[in-house]
Write an enzyme that holds these catalytic residues in place. Structure first.
Site, PDB file in Angstrom:
ATOM      1  N   GLY A 208       0.814  -1.215   0.000  1.00  0.00           N
ATOM      2  CA  GLY A 208       0.000   0.000   0.000  1.00  0.00           C
ATOM      3  C   GLY A 208       0.842   1.256   0.000  1.00  0.00           C
ATOM      4  O   GLY A 208       2.002   1.243   0.408  1.00  0.00           O
ATOM      5  N   GLY A 213      -1.810   3.298   6.453  1.00  0.00           N
ATOM      6  CA  GLY A 213      -2.092   2.653   7.735  1.00  0.00           C
ATOM      7  C   GLY A 213      -1.505   1.268   7.893  1.00  0.00           C
ATOM      8  O   GLY A 213      -2.000   0.477   8.700  1.00  0.00           O
ATOM      9  N   HIS A 429      -5.495  34.088 -16.577  1.00  0.00           N
ATOM     10  CA  HIS A 429      -5.007  32.708 -16.628  1.00  0.00           C
ATOM     11  C   HIS A 429      -5.963  31.774 -15.866  1.00  0.00           C
ATOM     12  O   HIS A 429      -6.445  30.777 -16.403  1.00  0.00           O
ATOM     13  CB  HIS A 429      -3.595  32.646 -16.027  1.00  0.00           C
ATOM     14  CG  HIS A 429      -2.999  31.281 -15.997  1.00  0.00           C
ATOM     15  ND1 HIS A 429      -2.054  30.875 -16.898  1.00  0.00           N
ATOM     16  CD2 HIS A 429      -3.213  30.211 -15.184  1.00  0.00           C
ATOM     17  CE1 HIS A 429      -1.713  29.621 -16.646  1.00  0.00           C
ATOM     18  NE2 HIS A 429      -2.407  29.200 -15.602  1.00  0.00           N
ATOM     19  N   GLU A 430      -6.277  32.141 -14.632  1.00  0.00           N
ATOM     20  CA  GLU A 430      -7.149  31.277 -13.831  1.00  0.00           C
ATOM     21  C   GLU A 430      -8.571  31.253 -14.391  1.00  0.00           C
ATOM     22  O   GLU A 430      -9.211  30.206 -14.439  1.00  0.00           O
ATOM     23  CB  GLU A 430      -7.164  31.720 -12.360  1.00  0.00           C
ATOM     24  CG  GLU A 430      -5.808  31.634 -11.655  1.00  0.00           C
ATOM     25  CD  GLU A 430      -5.150  30.261 -11.757  1.00  0.00           C
ATOM     26  OE1 GLU A 430      -5.875  29.244 -11.863  1.00  0.00           O
ATOM     27  OE2 GLU A 430      -3.906  30.207 -11.742  1.00  0.00           O
ATOM     28  N   HIS A 433      -8.734  28.741 -17.175  1.00  0.00           N
ATOM     29  CA  HIS A 433      -8.929  27.356 -16.723  1.00  0.00           C
ATOM     30  C   HIS A 433     -10.396  27.110 -16.379  1.00  0.00           C
ATOM     31  O   HIS A 433     -11.006  26.132 -16.791  1.00  0.00           O
ATOM     32  CB  HIS A 433      -8.138  27.091 -15.438  1.00  0.00           C
ATOM     33  CG  HIS A 433      -6.673  26.887 -15.629  1.00  0.00           C
ATOM     34  ND1 HIS A 433      -6.156  25.953 -16.477  1.00  0.00           N
ATOM     35  CD2 HIS A 433      -5.606  27.488 -15.033  1.00  0.00           C
ATOM     36  CE1 HIS A 433      -4.822  25.991 -16.394  1.00  0.00           C
ATOM     37  NE2 HIS A 433      -4.465  26.924 -15.540  1.00  0.00           N
ATOM     38  N   ASP A 505       1.286  23.820 -15.670  1.00  0.00           N
ATOM     39  CA  ASP A 505       0.211  23.267 -16.505  1.00  0.00           C
ATOM     40  C   ASP A 505       0.810  22.507 -17.685  1.00  0.00           C
ATOM     41  O   ASP A 505       0.373  21.414 -18.034  1.00  0.00           O
ATOM     42  CB  ASP A 505      -0.657  24.395 -17.084  1.00  0.00           C
ATOM     43  CG  ASP A 505      -1.337  25.200 -15.993  1.00  0.00           C
ATOM     44  OD1 ASP A 505      -1.546  24.639 -14.912  1.00  0.00           O
ATOM     45  OD2 ASP A 505      -1.636  26.384 -16.243  1.00  0.00           O
TER      46      ASP A 505
END
Ligand code: ADP
Ligand code: MG
Ligand code: ZN
Length: 599
Positions: A208, A213, A429-430, A433, A505
């Site tokens: 895992g 855990g 830019h944001e 997106h 990106d």
């Protein structure tokens, strides 16, 4: 300090100085050898021929003679109209010989000479291959002396205590726990099983990701059975020198025999149990450690009630010998938690924390798909710190959301000074997106858009997380590329200039496109072939210009995505402007505001 001890210390000091002297001599000798080789290889530039050039010249028919020595990757090349012979390094000699023979059979006039190893080179290569062993031995003697191992024989420290951890402290993992209960039973009442003639596994391997855990559940088994938990990490062995790894394993099991019934836990077992491939110095050492482990596991009888648990996140690396019957013949995968698992983990770790009434653990669990137990525990801890800083009476929902963002994107930096131009660029830019993703059916909803810098990012667009998916379709991957390139496309469209802000990106998009072509067989031109296979050399298996073809296909995917992003933004320019404007005014847009803009 009494006299006897002083004497001992003096002796230790002397051998310490001796060891340093030995080390200095080794370093001087090594440096000498290095300088010799470097000077020998100087002005090699005009005399060497890059391997790719060699292949090229060969297909032009410019090669007259190739001279190889057995066991050496360095070949001498005589070209047709060049007087001087050149040297070239061949990565895979067998494949190269085949290639030359193929060219010859195609009518190429190449003389291939294969020489046996010269006596001198033979001696020097033998000496050279022995060198690491000699150095290892010298270092070993040194370390041995420094640590006073000869007298005390005790170099390791391991933890042995009864743990208080129980299965109830391990959230989720119900099926896994059910499988492991049997082992608890066996540790508690071994006679019950042996009377029946039942064979209980000696070893259980837990696979895992880090933080899922594995250690926790191993401790819980010991806790439930009320037996000692002896643990050691595989990575501790690789720092040690010849023989010590094996002797540590022996001591570990000596101890386990004394304390039986007990649990031996070996974390990161891949560090010792890596597949035995080559015979280089370090690996030989690991092999000794591995062999000792195998010997110990084969050695104790099933009545001895020692259960060895081991954990790894790289099962493919393990030596097959470890998985044979009577060793780690049981393997259990510990997955990253699903929605219910995440909620349970959040509940367990918020028990000792003061949560405000408004905290909604369900929605936190929904937003954290893919997070491990350790990350979730970390989030609640961060939330407690953030709540303290914000002078809240108890942990509020906003504190936890802030902690999630801190763990995923990094901390908000309100103090970073931003020029107006930078701000506008980031806003578009944001917004780029966000707008693009809105029109892509497979992409998840936008959760928040912000131009407040976080970590290394100038701004960010957060999406709602996907509920645990197993497969991703080609359409979805293509749309992901469009969403990723939406930022760069908006910069270009609005400001007619592009910035370095899109570098991450671009990095992610390129990786996805490359994997689509080389790993998931999603390119029509190349078909469903794995070009990433580790043992094959693309050039020889698939022909020499396969790299070009892959590059072309990757570029097509990226170009298409970038064009699609631009088209979407031109079409929805009004939305792009509105969102960028809001970002410039208020720096942040949340999910509801964002949705309203499109209604
Ligand atoms: P691993 O050994 O797989 O790397 P650990 O067992 O060391 O992971 O987990 C680190 C910490 O994360 C644990 O001490 C615990 O606080 C938390 N954790 C991980 N998984 C769980 C779980 N299933 N239930 C509760 N806590 C968990
Ligand atoms: Mg661990
Ligand atoms: Zn971006």
């Amino acid at each position: 300090m009494d006299n006897k001890e002083k004497g001992k210390n003096n002796k230790k000091n002397k051998s310490f100085i001796m060891s340093i002297a030995v080390l200095v001599i080794i370093i001087v000798v090594l440096a000498g050898i290095a300088i010799y080789y470097i000077s020998k290889n100087q002005n090699k530039d005009d005399k060497t021929l890059a391997y790719t050039d060699l292949i090229k010249e060969m297909s032009y028919g410019n090669i007259e003679k190739i001279e190889m020595s057995v066991g050496s990757t360095s070949v001498k090349v005589k070209m047709k109209d060049v007087e001087e012979e050149k040297k070239s390094i061949v990565p895979n000699t067998e494949a190269f010989i085949e290639l030359v023979q193929q060219k010859v059979s195609e009518g190429n006039d190449i003389e291939l000479i294969q020489k046996p190893k010269g006596a001198l080179t033979q001696i020097s290569t033998t000496l050279f291959s022995l060198l690491p062993t000699i150095i290892m031995l010298a270092l070993f003697v040194m370390i041995f002396k420094m640590q006073g191992l000869g007298e005390k024989g005790q170099v390791y420290e391991d933890t042995e205590r009864k743990t208080k951890i129980r299965f109830k402290d391990v959230a989720g993992l119900d099926e896994e726990k059910e499988e492991l209960i049997e082992i608890v039973d066996f540790l508690k009442r071994p006679e019950k099983f042996t009377k029946m003639g039942a064979k209980i596994p000696k070893g259980v391997l837990l696979y895992g990701k880090p933080g899922t855990g594995k250690t926790l559940i191993a401790k819980a088994i010991a806790g439930e059975a009320d037996v000692p938990f002896i643990s050691m990490s595989g990575s501790e062995f690789i720092e040690m020198f010849a023989g010590l790894g094996a002797s540590r394993v022996r001591k570990l099991f000596d101890k386990a025999r004394k304390l039986a019934p007990c649990i031996v836990f070996i974390d990161e077992i891949d560090a010792i149990g890596a597949r035995r491939a080559s015979n280089s110095g370090a690996e030989t050492e690991n092999n000794q450690t591995l062999n000792q482990l195998l010997v110990e596991m084969d050695g104790f009888s099933s009545e001895e009630t020692i259960i060895v648990l081991a954990a790894t996140n790289r099962p493919e690396m393990l030596d097959k010998a470890l998985l044979r019957p009577g060793r780690f013949d049981r393997q259990i995968t510990i997955p990253t938690p699903d929605l219910k698992g995440r909620l349970d983990i959040l509940k367990i770790h918020s028990k000792d924390k003061r949560l405000s009434e408004d905290v909604n653990l369900e929605s936190i669990a929904e937003d954290t798909a893919g997070f491990t137990g350790a990350e979730l525990a970390n989030i609640l801890n961060e939330a407690a710190i953030i709540a303290t800083i914000n002078k809240h009476d108890d942990i509020e929902n906003s504190d936890i959301e802030e902690a999630v963002k801190k763990v995923t994107v990094g901390l908000e930096k309100h103090s970073r000074v931003y020029s107006e131009k930078d701000k506008k660029l980031t806003a578009y830019h944001e917004a780029g997106h966000a707008v693009v993703s809105k029109y892509l059916p497979t992409q998840t909803d936008v959760k928040e858009v912000s131009i407040i810098p976080r970590g290394v990012a100038g701004g960010y667009t957060m999406y709602k997380s996907d509920e645990d998916k197993y497969y991703i379709s080609k359409t979805e991957m293509k749309e992901k590329l469009i969403a990723l390139l939406g930022g760069r496309a908006a910069e270009k469209l609005v400001l007619d200039d592009i910035s370095t802000g899109a570098s991450n990106d671009i990095e992610v998009a390129t990786k996805i496109a490359r994997e689509m072509v080389t790993k998931y067989g999603m390119s029509d031109a190349l078909g469903p072939i794995d070009f990433q296979g580790k043992e094959q050399n693309d050039m020889f298996v698939f022909g020499e210009n396969i790299g070009d073809k892959i590059g072309t296909e990757v570029k097509i995917l990226i170009d298409e995505a970038y064009n699609d992003a631009q088209k979407l933004l031109i079409e929805h320019r009004d939305k792009l402007d509105i969102i960028a404007q809001i970002l410039l005014e208020r720096e942040k847009i949340n999910e509801q505001e964002f949705k309203r803009i499109f209604e």
